[in-house]
Every structure is written in structure tokens, then in C-alpha cells.
Design a protein around this motif. Structure first.
Motif, short mmCIF file in Angstrom:
data_model
loop_
_atom_site.label_atom_id
_atom_site.label_comp_id
_atom_site.label_asym_id
_atom_site.label_seq_id
_atom_site.Cartn_x
_atom_site.Cartn_y
_atom_site.Cartn_z
N GLU A 154 0.83 -1.20 0.00
CA GLU A 154 0.00 0.00 0.00
C GLU A 154 0.86 1.26 0.00
OE1 GLU A 154 -0.23 -2.47 2.09
OE2 GLU A 154 -2.30 -3.17 2.32
N GLY A 155 0.46 2.22 -0.82
CA GLY A 155 1.21 3.47 -0.88
C GLY A 155 1.03 4.14 -2.22
N SER A 156 1.78 5.22 -2.43
CA SER A 156 1.71 5.99 -3.67
C SER A 156 3.01 5.82 -4.44
CB SER A 156 1.47 7.47 -3.37
OG SER A 156 0.21 7.66 -2.75
N TYR A 157 2.88 5.60 -5.74
CA TYR A 157 4.03 5.34 -6.58
C TYR A 157 3.88 6.10 -7.90
CZ TYR A 157 4.26 1.32 -3.39
OH TYR A 157 4.28 0.52 -2.29
N GLN A 158 4.94 6.05 -8.69
CA GLN A 158 4.90 6.55 -10.06
C GLN A 158 5.47 5.49 -10.98
OE1 GLN A 158 7.03 10.36 -9.94
NE2 GLN A 158 5.10 11.39 -10.36
N VAL A 159 4.98 5.48 -12.22
CA VAL A 159 5.55 4.56 -13.20
C VAL A 159 6.96 5.04 -13.53
CG1 VAL A 159 5.38 3.72 -15.58
CG2 VAL A 159 3.31 3.93 -14.17
N ARG A 160 7.93 4.18 -13.26
CA ARG A 160 9.34 4.53 -13.46
C ARG A 160 9.89 3.96 -14.76
NH1 ARG A 160 11.79 6.51 -8.84
NH2 ARG A 160 10.54 6.38 -6.92
N GLU A 161 9.35 2.85 -15.20
CA GLU A 161 9.87 2.24 -16.43
C GLU A 161 8.77 1.42 -17.10
OE1 GLU A 161 12.76 -0.84 -15.90
OE2 GLU A 161 11.95 -1.43 -13.95
N LYS A 162 8.88 1.31 -18.41
CA LYS A 162 8.03 0.42 -19.21
C LYS A 162 8.98 -0.40 -20.08
CE LYS A 162 4.34 2.19 -21.11
NZ LYS A 162 3.53 3.10 -21.95
N THR A 163 9.01 -1.68 -19.82
CA THR A 163 10.03 -2.53 -20.43
C THR A 163 9.38 -3.68 -21.17
OG1 THR A 163 11.48 -2.00 -18.57
CG2 THR A 163 12.11 -3.87 -19.95
N ARG A 164 9.94 -4.02 -22.33
CA ARG A 164 9.53 -5.21 -23.06
C ARG A 164 10.53 -6.33 -22.78
NH1 ARG A 164 5.71 -3.75 -27.05
NH2 ARG A 164 5.56 -1.48 -27.36
N PHE A 165 10.01 -7.52 -22.64
CA PHE A 165 10.80 -8.71 -22.35
C PHE A 165 11.72 -8.49 -21.13
CE2 PHE A 165 10.16 -8.41 -27.00
CZ PHE A 165 9.24 -9.44 -27.12
N PRO A 166 11.10 -8.22 -19.97
CA PRO A 166 11.88 -7.88 -18.78
C PRO A 166 12.56 -9.11 -18.15
CG PRO A 166 9.56 -8.05 -18.21
CD PRO A 166 9.64 -8.23 -19.70
N ARG A 167 13.66 -8.86 -17.48
CA ARG A 167 14.27 -9.85 -16.62
C ARG A 167 13.50 -9.92 -15.31
NH1 ARG A 167 20.76 -8.43 -16.90
NH2 ARG A 167 21.14 -9.21 -19.02
N TYR A 168 13.57 -11.05 -14.64
CA TYR A 168 12.94 -11.20 -13.33
C TYR A 168 14.02 -11.40 -12.28
CZ TYR A 168 10.04 -12.98 -9.53
OH TYR A 168 9.41 -13.17 -8.31
N PHE A 169 14.09 -10.45 -11.33
CA PHE A 169 15.06 -10.52 -10.25
C PHE A 169 14.37 -11.12 -9.03
CE2 PHE A 169 16.44 -7.27 -13.15
CZ PHE A 169 17.82 -7.39 -13.18
N SER A 170 14.69 -12.37 -8.75
CA SER A 170 14.06 -13.06 -7.62
C SER A 170 15.10 -13.32 -6.54
CB SER A 170 13.45 -14.39 -8.08
OG SER A 170 14.47 -15.32 -8.38
N ASP A 171 14.62 -13.84 -5.42
CA ASP A 171 15.54 -14.17 -4.33
C ASP A 171 16.51 -15.27 -4.72
OD1 ASP A 171 14.31 -12.30 -2.71
OD2 ASP A 171 12.90 -13.76 -1.86
N SER A 172 16.11 -16.09 -5.67
CA SER A 172 16.95 -17.24 -6.06
C SER A 172 17.80 -16.96 -7.28
CB SER A 172 16.07 -18.47 -6.32
OG SER A 172 15.10 -18.19 -7.32
N GLY A 173 17.66 -15.79 -7.90
CA GLY A 173 18.48 -15.49 -9.06
C GLY A 173 17.79 -14.57 -10.04
N VAL A 174 18.45 -14.34 -11.16
CA VAL A 174 17.92 -13.47 -12.21
C VAL A 174 17.55 -14.36 -13.40
CG1 VAL A 174 18.41 -11.55 -13.75
CG2 VAL A 174 19.39 -11.58 -11.46
N TYR A 175 16.30 -14.19 -13.89
CA TYR A 175 15.81 -15.04 -14.98
C TYR A 175 15.45 -14.17 -16.17
CZ TYR A 175 15.50 -18.26 -11.06
OH TYR A 175 15.79 -19.02 -9.97
N GLU A 176 15.95 -14.56 -17.33
CA GLU A 176 15.73 -13.81 -18.55
C GLU A 176 14.29 -14.00 -19.04
OE1 GLU A 176 17.89 -11.75 -19.95
OE2 GLU A 176 19.45 -12.21 -18.46
#
Length: 422
Positions: A337-359
Motif C-alpha cells: 500500500e502506498g503511492s508510486y509513479q511509473v518509473r519504467e516500461k520494459t519489453r521482455f523484462p528480466r525477473y530478479f528473484s531471491d533465487s536469481g535473475v531469470y531472462e
């Protein structure tokens, strides 16, 4: 004898002196105050209608507010106002919306968020007439009053009050005045039904902007019953689809393409995306834009309010409701919960998880082909698996269907405000 005269004079002097003393020391009587003469009624005896209608709307519906009732507030339309509190719903105003010179519908974002599309796979939209006709089953002509307004059954009718949308019967009002207890089995109060009927009469006259403003103010208001909320939202979806995403020029004057204009330059001028302008105006290729062409334009940016408990993302434009999308909540979006702004719009994003980075394309990457980033791992993405919407352990952040993500990606811009509410 002289002694008696002297005593008489002393008595007279004493009486005169006493009377003078009283005249000086006694204040004049205070006239009663207006509020003492007319004390306010006891609030415990007031029977306040819920929801109370704006004064002018009540005149149209024939249901004036109860004397002494307090004005009721609606949902704030701006995202920051929604987060901070509620403002009184505005009254319906006079006047009509000018008719459009180009009434043909455009392909438009799906305001209902259910993924419905036309035969070409594009998003459906509504003309004003379709918006009115499809939102509610209208009562038969024999219930129309001589004044042309949709008539509501007399509260003294022992058969009960008919819901103008469903035709279900409601118990009659034995008290003679509306109250929170006047909710029949259908869950629709008489004053709310009259509220909607007044809105329909204005839609029939083409007054879409005024109806849009009032319905926005009541969206997600907790004082509405679930059935009332569903009816109001259903109508609001279709009104917003017409006002915002059809080719009706209801928000801005038509834009005439000038020599040297491009979709990109026009979009930047109005703070929207060129993709959205192309969709609304049915422009398949940017080179199809020619000087002299008339375009429907919107003045952005769009913002979004995410209601976690409703599982909805609601678009807002100029402080008014512009559509909604069903959302799912992933494990990366807990306690967000809170207020945010759109910072980026990305196509085919990477996923940064606790277990690693996935393309992109990795089955362990839940983000899909498009990502609207808000802060860190909080953002909006899509899923191709409908089961994830009901999965409390769904991977990722806030997600929508793949079709809805195509719309949302073209609507929100860098800097769009996104408010996440419980």
C-alpha cells in the motif's frame, strides 16, 4: 405632628431610593435567541436516506432529501483524494454535451477488464446509444410517467417496488420515508433506483460528462449495497467507455492534423502514448496520418488506483473513472500500500528473484512480455495462466491478463501516478 411629617418624608425617600437602586442594578430582560425559540430537531429522530441524492438530481427523480439530513460524501475521484478521504459527490449540472461530428466507435481499451474483444481481436467500444441500452434492461413503456421520466411504483403499493434493472419486487415502504432499512431482497433501495433512472434520463439527452462525474464520485463507496455497487459499476464502465475511449469528442475539442504532425508529436502534446491515439482513432499505420484529418484526443496522463480488496486496477483520467482491470496479487506485492509513479516500461523484462535473475522466456520468469515498473520488484505485468488469479502464492507482482496488459501498457505513461489501497 412635626415628628410624623418627618417620618413620612423619610419613608418616601427610602422608597424612592430603593426603586432607584433596583433600576440601576437590575439588567434589562434578554430577548430569546432564535435557536432558543426554534430548537433544532433531535438528530436521533432523523431518518436520513442512504445514499442521499444530490439536490438537483433529487429534483429530477422526485425524491427530495429529508429535512435536516446531512450531505453524504462519495468516493474521491483523484488518486490522492481517494487515499486521503472522500469528497461530497457533485450534483448533476444543467446543459448538454455537444454532439460529435464523428460518432463512429473506435477500438478502445476494455473498460470492464474481462478481456472482451470484437471479431478482429480489438477492444470493443460503445456508442452513446449502445452504452445506455446495454447497461440496463429498460422498463416497459407503460411505466413511463406523463413527464417522460421513468416512473417508480408508489411506496404505498402493496405489491412492492420493482427494481428497474432486474424487475425483481421489493417490499413496500411502510414508513413513508426512505431509510437504510428499505432494502428488499434484491438489495436495491428505492432512492438508489431513482438515482440510476435520473442518470439514464440524462444519458438519453446526451449528458454523458455530468453522469460520468457523478458516477465516478460514487464508485466503490462503502455505503452502497453489493447489488447497488454492481449496478453502478456496470453503468460507469459503459459511460467511461463512451466518454474516454469512443470517438465522441466529449473531453477535448477535435484535433485537426497540421502539416508536419506525427502521432508521436501529437501524443507528446497531450501527454498520452501514440499507441493509444492510434487505437482510439483507428489508425493502423503512422503514415496514414495526413494533414486535415480529425482526431479524437485526450489530455493525459492517465493514473491508476489499485484496490487490493476488490482485486481491481482502476484507471483515472482528469480525476474521473476511465475503466478497470481484474488483477492478481503475487508474492512480490505483499504489503505494498502506498503511492508510486511509473518509473519504467520494459519489453521482455528480466525477473530478479531471491533465487536469481531469470531472462525473458525462462519458465521461472513470471513477468510476461511487458513490465510496468513502480519501485524495485513492485510493478504490473501479465500472466497467461488464469489459475494464478486465485493463487495466494502466485509468483511475481501485480498482474493482469495478457490481453489487458496490451491495453494497460499503451495507456499508462512514465510518471503516471499509481496509488495502491488496501
Amino acid at each position: 405632628m412635626e415628628t410624623i411629617k418627618t417620618i413620612g418624608v423619610l419613608v418616601v425617600l427610602l422608597v424612592v431610593g430603593y426603586l432607584g437602586y433596583k433600576a440601576v442594578t437590575t439588567p434589562p430582560p434578554t430577548p430569546p435567541r432564535d435557536d432558543d425559540a426554534h430548537p433544532p430537531p433531535a438528530t436521533s429522530n432523523l431518518n436520513v436516506p442512504i445514499p442521499e441524492l444530490p439536490a438537483e438530481l433529487a429534483q429530477h427523480s422526485g425524491n427530495a432529501p429529508a429535512a435536516g439530513s446531512q450531505p453524504m460524501s462519495g468516493a474521491a475521484s483523484d488518486a490522492n483524494q481517494v487515499a486521503a478521504g472522500r469528497q461530497p459527490p457533485p450534483a448533476f449540472m444543467g446543459g448538454t454535451v455537444p454532439s460529435s461530428s464523428d460518432p463512429s466507435p473506435a477500438s478502445s481499451p476494455n473498460v470492464a477488464g474481462d478481456g472482451s474483444r470484437n471479431k478482429d481481436g480489438q477492444m470493443a467500444s460503445l456508442t452513446p446509444q449502445a452504452a445506455v441500452a446495454s447497461a440496463m434492461s429498460r422498463p416497459p413503456a407503460d411505466v413511463l410517467s406523463p413527464a417522460g421520466a421513468i416512473g417508480m411504483p408508489d411506496v404505498s403499493n402493496t405489491a412492492g417496488n420493482a427494481n428497474p434493472r432486474t424487475g425483481e419486487q421489493q417490499p413496500p415502504d411502510s414508513s413513508g420515508s426512505p431509510s437504510a432499512g428499505d432494502i428488499g431482497q434484491s438489495g436495491i433501495r428505492k432512492e438508489f433506483a431513482e438515482f440510476l433512472e435520473a442518470a439514464y434520463r440524462k444519458l438519453d439527452r446526451g449528458e454523458f460528462s455530468q453522469v460520468h462525474t457523478v458516477l465516478t464520485a460514487w464508485y466503490a463507496d462503502p455505503r452502497l449495497t453489493p447489488q447497488e455497487d454492481a449496478q453502478l459499476t456496470d453503468l460507469l464502465d459503459q459511460v467511461a467507455g463512451t466518454v474516454v475511449f469512443s470517438r465522441q469528442h466529449l473531453l477535448e475539442k477535435p484535433y485537426i492534423v497540421q502539416p508536419g504532425d506525427t502521432l508521436q508529436s501529437i501524443a507528446e502534446r497531450y501527454n498520452v502514448t501514440p499507441e493509444l491515439l492510434a487505437k482510439i482513432n483507428g489508425i493502423a499505420k503512422p503514415e496514414d496520418l495526413v494533414p486535415g484529418m480529425t482526431l479524437k484526443v485526450l489530455r493525459g496522463p492517465f493514473d491508476a488506483v489499485i484496490y487490493l480488496h476488490r482485486r481491481e486496477l482502476v484507471l483515472m483520467l482528469q480525476g474521473k473513472y476511465a475503466g478497470r482491470f481484474r488483477i492478481g496479487i503475487g508474492t512480490d506485492a505483499r504489503q505494498c500500500e502506498g503511492s508510486y509513479q511509473v518509473r519504467e516500461k520494459t519489453r521482455f523484462p528480466r525477473y530478479f528473484s531471491d533465487s536469481g535473475v531469470y531472462e525473458a522466456g525462462d519458465p521461472r520468469n513470471p513477468l510476461g512480455p511487458k513490465w510496468i515498473g513502480l519501485e524495485g520488484r513492485l510493478g504490473i505485468h501479465s500472466t497467461d495462466d488464469p489459475a494464478q488469479f486465485d493463487n495466494p502464492q502466485a509468483p511475481g507482482s501485480i498482474f493482469v491478463s495478457a490481453k489487458d496488459m496490451e491495453d494497460l501498457f499503451d495507456i499508462l505513461t512514465i510518471g503516471s501516478r499509481v496509488t495502491v489501497l488496501p
